[in-house]
Scaffold this active site. Sequence first.
Site, short mmCIF file in Angstrom:
data_model
loop_
_atom_site.label_atom_id
_atom_site.label_comp_id
_atom_site.label_asym_id
_atom_site.label_seq_id
_atom_site.Cartn_x
_atom_site.Cartn_y
_atom_site.Cartn_z
N GLU A 1 -29.92 -36.08 -60.40
CA GLU A 1 -31.24 -36.73 -60.44
C GLU A 1 -31.99 -36.60 -59.10
O GLU A 1 -32.30 -37.59 -58.43
CB GLU A 1 -31.10 -38.21 -60.82
CG GLU A 1 -30.61 -38.43 -62.22
CD GLU A 1 -30.55 -39.90 -62.62
OE1 GLU A 1 -30.52 -40.19 -63.82
OE2 GLU A 1 -30.52 -40.77 -61.71
N GLU B 1 -27.05 -37.64 -69.84
CA GLU B 1 -26.76 -39.07 -69.75
C GLU B 1 -27.59 -39.83 -70.78
O GLU B 1 -28.77 -39.55 -70.99
CB GLU B 1 -27.11 -39.63 -68.37
CG GLU B 1 -26.24 -39.18 -67.23
CD GLU B 1 -26.63 -39.87 -65.93
OE1 GLU B 1 -27.29 -40.94 -65.99
OE2 GLU B 1 -26.31 -39.35 -64.86
N PHE C 1 -22.61 -53.58 -64.70
CA PHE C 1 -23.15 -54.08 -65.97
C PHE C 1 -23.89 -53.00 -66.75
O PHE C 1 -24.48 -53.28 -67.79
CB PHE C 1 -24.06 -55.29 -65.72
CG PHE C 1 -23.31 -56.49 -65.21
CD1 PHE C 1 -22.35 -57.10 -65.99
CD2 PHE C 1 -23.53 -56.98 -63.93
CE1 PHE C 1 -21.63 -58.20 -65.52
CE2 PHE C 1 -22.83 -58.06 -63.45
CZ PHE C 1 -21.87 -58.68 -64.25
N HIS C 2 -23.87 -51.77 -66.24
CA HIS C 2 -24.35 -50.63 -67.03
C HIS C 2 -23.23 -50.24 -67.98
O HIS C 2 -22.07 -50.11 -67.59
CB HIS C 2 -24.69 -49.47 -66.10
CG HIS C 2 -25.40 -48.33 -66.75
ND1 HIS C 2 -24.84 -47.57 -67.76
CD2 HIS C 2 -26.63 -47.80 -66.55
CE1 HIS C 2 -25.68 -46.64 -68.14
NE2 HIS C 2 -26.78 -46.75 -67.42
#
Length: 655
Positions: A153, A305, A355-356
């Site tokens: 990215e 992704e 928490f992803h």
Amino acid sequence: MPGLSDATRGRLLFGGDYNPEQWPEETWHEDVRLMKAAGVNSVTLGVFSWSTLEPTPGAREFGWLDTVMDLMHDHGIGVVLATPTASPPPWMGRLHPDTLPVTEDGRTEWWGGRQHFSHSSATYRRYAAAVTEDLAARYAGHPALTMWHINNEYCTFDYGDEAAAAFRRWLRARYGTLDALNDAWGTAFWSQGYDSWDGVLPPRLAHYMRNPTQVLDFRRFTSDMLLECFVAERDIVRRHTPDIPVTSNFMPLWTGQDGWRWAEEEDVVSVDLYPDPRDPLGAQSGALVQDLTRSQARGPWMLMEQAAGPVNWRGVNHPKPRGLNRLWSLQAVARGADAVCYFQWRQSRQGAEKFHSGMVSHAGEEGRTYREVRQLGAELERIAAGTAGRTVTADVAILHDWDAWWAGSQDGRLSGRVEYADVLRAWHRALWQAHLTTDFAHPEHDLTPYSVVVVPQLYSLTDTAIEGLVAHVRGGGTLVCGFQTGVADEDDRVRAGGMDHRLRELFGIRTLHEWWPLDAGETVTCEGFTASLWSEELEADGSADETVPYKGGELDGLPAVLRKGRAWYVSTLPEPEALSDLLAGIAAAAGVRPVLDGLPEQVEAVRRGEALFVLNHGREPVTVDVPGSHHDLLTGTPVTDRITLGRYGAAVLRP
């Protein structure tokens, strides 16, 4: 040149980012067991592992990666091996502060997160090349290696001194002389003329608005510098493994890279895609990114992704309802993906992304997320033979250009409410709701394959692009342009008349008197519909075959929409249903129709090769007419003339 088909070998890749360095070794064997049960055939290793591979300058710790690579090969799982260069180790910034990026107001971005590197830093590039060289040399012959993934990215901006020197070199190569630069930048305005290259800087924080063309060139420069970083690492791994394809993952509709230029340098075009599961237009957002990525790839592409459940970076992060992960994954395959992958395999227990979601959530093997992943893996294996490597054809192209986006997004424009990406989404949404599959194209691409070319908004256009639009219409194609198209040239110099004369003649416009941007909540009434965001005071030249007038207000009676032959100009943003109806009617007149007639609003139908994907984006069951006899690859059952799809239901039909 290798491509995605070489990496997939007739399969659909299924898997995701795997970060074994975050887990004890006994977990790796449990992971492999769960991967095999879920049908995982590909994992991406090493994306953020630089400090593990090189804990101190020059050290190399490859033992753990050797073990994981061997483990994957032993279980028939291919590896997309990443260079770790997106996140340098803390020691690099501490020992070499010149590697850290600087913001436009002079602040240093420190280590402790990720992407903390200056694309122009010679020191960073030297370390990145060294670790890439050693990684490629070590694993070039490893049988698990199927693809290289460079960095991650790319999104870094840098306004520091080393970047400034690189910017000057880039400008010298582009313009040659200071006189040419001063002319292109219009530096006679506000006494900005340069007498020395040393005086030229990145567009750092200024007292008032900065020079728009300087900002535009800095955008171009940044994209090019990041591309140099990619190409340098790509060339290293290619030298060691010339037959292994190379990719780097785009972010969806990201403003920071000229995706057309980047795609030409990749063997495989890949993207990360995270629509909001609570967004009623989430499926359309996904379709837009998928169509754009397929068009950049000019064929099959890779979903590098997505999230199996919630992300962790929205204000409120909602999980995906039951069935939505499957549906959106199948949508990607329908629109050309030969790989369906996730960030990440196992949900982290520590760090910023704990928490992803992961394919294996904190709930583990018994959690709903993993059970749905297992179902999807089995279904992708069932449909692979009928879909992998196949093409998606479209008769409609949407023109998109990063240069035009950058130029039209400057300070000092007439309306801060006009956001290029939002206008692009609105027009794609209109076509999506009309059930028309679209490609994307650069304005200088060959447009002859398309019956209809749609330009939501291209504020700046080169002469070559304008001539291409004119030639498309003269050659029998249909053209539909949205407001504020063709206003400026490639240097952000407003063209005489406020719109290029060739376009005015094409649309039947004598004079563009004024632009009339609209405030939030303000609308204009046109004959048959209402519109928002923008309007224009146009005077037709009498040659138009059809006009739709504004009704009431300052523009009463003036044309909101004009048609001259096969060329249409839409000077406002019609409400969504009206824009969809307008474009559907124009497409139908050009002989372009959906792959299925009479589709319910929430149903999407896309043909990929011989396979017809029918996707229900609604929560209620729906019956769809599918004339003829088919075989549903997902269920293995025959389908004749109609099919009923449940909540978030899908079918993949072949004759």
